[in-house]
Design a protein around this motif. Structure first.
Motif, mmCIF file in Angstrom:
data_model
loop_
_atom_site.group_PDB
_atom_site.id
_atom_site.type_symbol
_atom_site.label_atom_id
_atom_site.label_comp_id
_atom_site.label_asym_id
_atom_site.label_seq_id
_atom_site.Cartn_x
_atom_site.Cartn_y
_atom_site.Cartn_z
ATOM 1 N N ASP A 1 -12.136 12.967 -14.301
ATOM 2 C CA ASP A 1 -13.368 12.532 -14.955
ATOM 3 C C ASP A 1 -14.516 13.414 -14.470
ATOM 4 O OD1 ASP A 1 -11.823 10.488 -15.950
ATOM 5 O OD2 ASP A 1 -12.694 8.923 -14.685
ATOM 6 N N ASN A 2 -15.624 13.382 -15.199
ATOM 7 C CA ASN A 2 -16.864 14.025 -14.746
ATOM 8 C C ASN A 2 -16.630 15.464 -14.278
ATOM 9 O OD1 ASN A 2 -18.380 11.368 -14.822
ATOM 10 N ND2 ASN A 2 -16.840 10.908 -13.256
ATOM 11 N N THR A 3 -15.937 16.231 -15.099
ATOM 12 C CA THR A 3 -15.473 17.564 -14.711
ATOM 13 C C THR A 3 -16.116 18.643 -15.575
ATOM 14 O OG1 THR A 3 -13.343 16.707 -13.935
ATOM 15 C CG2 THR A 3 -13.430 19.045 -14.506
ATOM 16 N N ILE A 4 -16.551 19.719 -14.929
ATOM 17 C CA ILE A 4 -16.988 20.919 -15.635
ATOM 18 C C ILE A 4 -15.925 21.991 -15.437
ATOM 19 C CG2 ILE A 4 -19.456 20.416 -15.487
ATOM 20 C CD1 ILE A 4 -19.608 22.346 -13.120
ATOM 21 N N LYS A 5 -15.722 22.806 -16.466
ATOM 22 C CA LYS A 5 -14.710 23.855 -16.384
ATOM 23 C C LYS A 5 -15.211 25.097 -17.112
ATOM 24 C CE LYS A 5 -10.284 22.955 -17.263
ATOM 25 N NZ LYS A 5 -9.047 22.716 -18.065
ATOM 26 N N PHE A 6 -14.889 26.240 -16.525
ATOM 27 C CA PHE A 6 -15.204 27.521 -17.167
ATOM 28 C C PHE A 6 -13.927 28.332 -17.302
ATOM 29 C CE2 PHE A 6 -16.246 32.072 -16.919
ATOM 30 C CZ PHE A 6 -16.985 32.169 -18.101
ATOM 31 N N LEU A 7 -13.683 28.884 -18.486
ATOM 32 C CA LEU A 7 -12.516 29.709 -18.759
ATOM 33 C C LEU A 7 -12.983 31.089 -19.196
ATOM 34 C CD1 LEU A 7 -12.100 26.646 -20.208
ATOM 35 C CD2 LEU A 7 -9.768 27.505 -20.349
ATOM 36 N N THR A 8 -12.471 32.128 -18.556
ATOM 37 C CA THR A 8 -12.851 33.497 -18.920
ATOM 38 C C THR A 8 -12.102 33.927 -20.180
ATOM 39 O OG1 THR A 8 -11.079 34.644 -17.724
ATOM 40 C CG2 THR A 8 -13.040 34.020 -16.461
ATOM 41 N N PRO A 9 -12.603 34.954 -20.862
ATOM 42 C CA PRO A 9 -11.796 35.580 -21.922
ATOM 43 C C PRO A 9 -10.600 36.284 -21.290
ATOM 44 C CG PRO A 9 -14.121 36.218 -22.056
ATOM 45 C CD PRO A 9 -13.926 35.561 -20.728
#
Length: 368
Positions: free
Chosen positions: A152-160
């Motif tokens: 829950d309450n999660t931020i995520k970043f995914l690169t190209p």
């Protein structure tokens, strides 16, 4: 009484967006049903119909809107259910119990906010021919990230993807993972906001026929978090390395992970031979397997080992190694439907070398 028909009409009209619209919404899902035989030493034998033998039965909505200049707004709403009775498969979590996130993507990659899988499980499926699915046959008994933790309450970043290299990272402000439940105040009347913060990072490099993946995860538990009603002063950490390589119809898979203090997402739900917390201890997990394509079918085989060190104890007894052997077969009837069967045998528990469990499932999965 008219709210549900109206809501359904709104969803239906949203799904039927014209092809030339800048906004797209897709309704999708998986129905997975089969027969299970399960024998656990000392607990008896059961058999009957089961949902999710290959993968969780679920439904969801995916959406994306073109914002111009290469930017898109994206969202996902997904819920799991038991195909045998129609009930939600995650108690007390409502309809969209698997994923509820909103994000933005562009040439920079993608950013998401909400309930979603941690970063590592997005790639560690390559460690195993069974991936993170197939219940006991999946690699979660050896590598905890393969229990597919969602925070829950999660931020995520995914690169190209940069010429075969890709990475992602996530941070949960209060994950509510299986291992880390909120505690209660002394009078047991009010929940106390006992946050479990979790970081997860993963990177992979490869091509269509091979890939190598490395990851790291750590949880920070506040004093009121608990497991089975008891708080443990631990700092769970997990890191691993693995990948796959294909040779014609054959693909080899292998992975290793080290877990310290506790399993971040608790023990594998089909494995009662481990403990979720092992303060001061280290557990190494290994998995090696192979898949082999036979026309529309695929053979699967795997061996898992989890090896606790001498600091993993219970009642003064040192933990022993545990192994899981799995073989299976899946056959595509069409692009959306397949049948499958597999056998998984769990050999030994940490504190009972003679303990064992056998799971046999034959089933069918349809994707829409």
């Amino acid at each position: 009484m008219k709210r549900y028909p109206i809501a359904f009409a709104i969803v239906a009209s949203s799904v039927s967006v014209p092809a030339n619209s800048a906004s797209e919404v897709t309704l999708y899902g998986v129905l997975d049903a089969g027969y299970q035989y399960l024998h656990v030493k000392g607990r008896g034998t059961s058999n009957g119909l089961v949902s999710g033998g290959q993968g969780a039965s679920r439904f969801g909505l995916r959406g994306s809107e073109d914002l111009g200049d290469g930017l898109r707004a994206n969202f996902m709403l997904e819920g799991a259910f038991n195909a045998m009775n129609g009930k939600g498969s995650i108690p007390d979590r409502g309809v969209f119990n698997r994923n509820t996130w909103l994000g933005l993507s562009g040439n920079f990659g993608e950013f998401r906010m909400g309930r979603q899988t941690l970063a590592a499980p997005d790639m560690t499926g390559v460690f195993s021919p069974f991936g993170a699915s197939y219940k006991l046959a999946g690699a979660g008994s050896a590598i905890n990230s393969n229990t597919t933790p969602r925070g829950d309450n999660t931020i995520k970043f995914l690169t190209p993807n940069f010429g075969g290299f890709e990475a992602s990272a996530s941070y949960s402000f209060d994950a509510h993972l299986a291992q880390n439940k909120d505690g209660l105040l002394n009078d047991d009347k009010f929940s106390k906001d006992a946050k479990d913060k979790v970081f997860s990072g993963v990177a992979g490099y490869g091509a269509e026929w091979w890939k190598v993946v490395a990851y790291y995860q750590q949880a920070w538990l506040q004093s009121d978090t608990s497991t089975r009603g008891q708080h443990f002063d631990v700092s769970p950490r997990e890191y691993g390395l693995g990948g796959k390589v294909s040779f014609g119809p054959a693909t080899l898979h292998a992975g290793w992970a080290q877990h310290r203090d506790a399993y971040i997402n608790g023990v594998h739900p089909n494995n009662a031979g481990q403990l979720p917390v092992f303060r001061g201890g280290v557990v190494n997990g290994y998995t090696v397997g192979m898949s082999y394509e036979l026309g529309a079918g695929k053979l699967l085989g795997q061996m898992q080992l989890n090896a606790p060190n001498h600091n993993v104890r219970y009642g003064g007894e040192h933990a022993r190694n545990q192994k899981v052997y799995s073989v299976g077969y899946t056959h595509d009837i069409s692009k959306r439907t397949n049948v499958y069967s597999y056998v998984a045998y769990l050999d030994g528990a940490w504190f009972d070398k003679d303990w064992n469990a056998t799971q046999v499932i034959v089933g069918m999965q349809h994707r829409f």
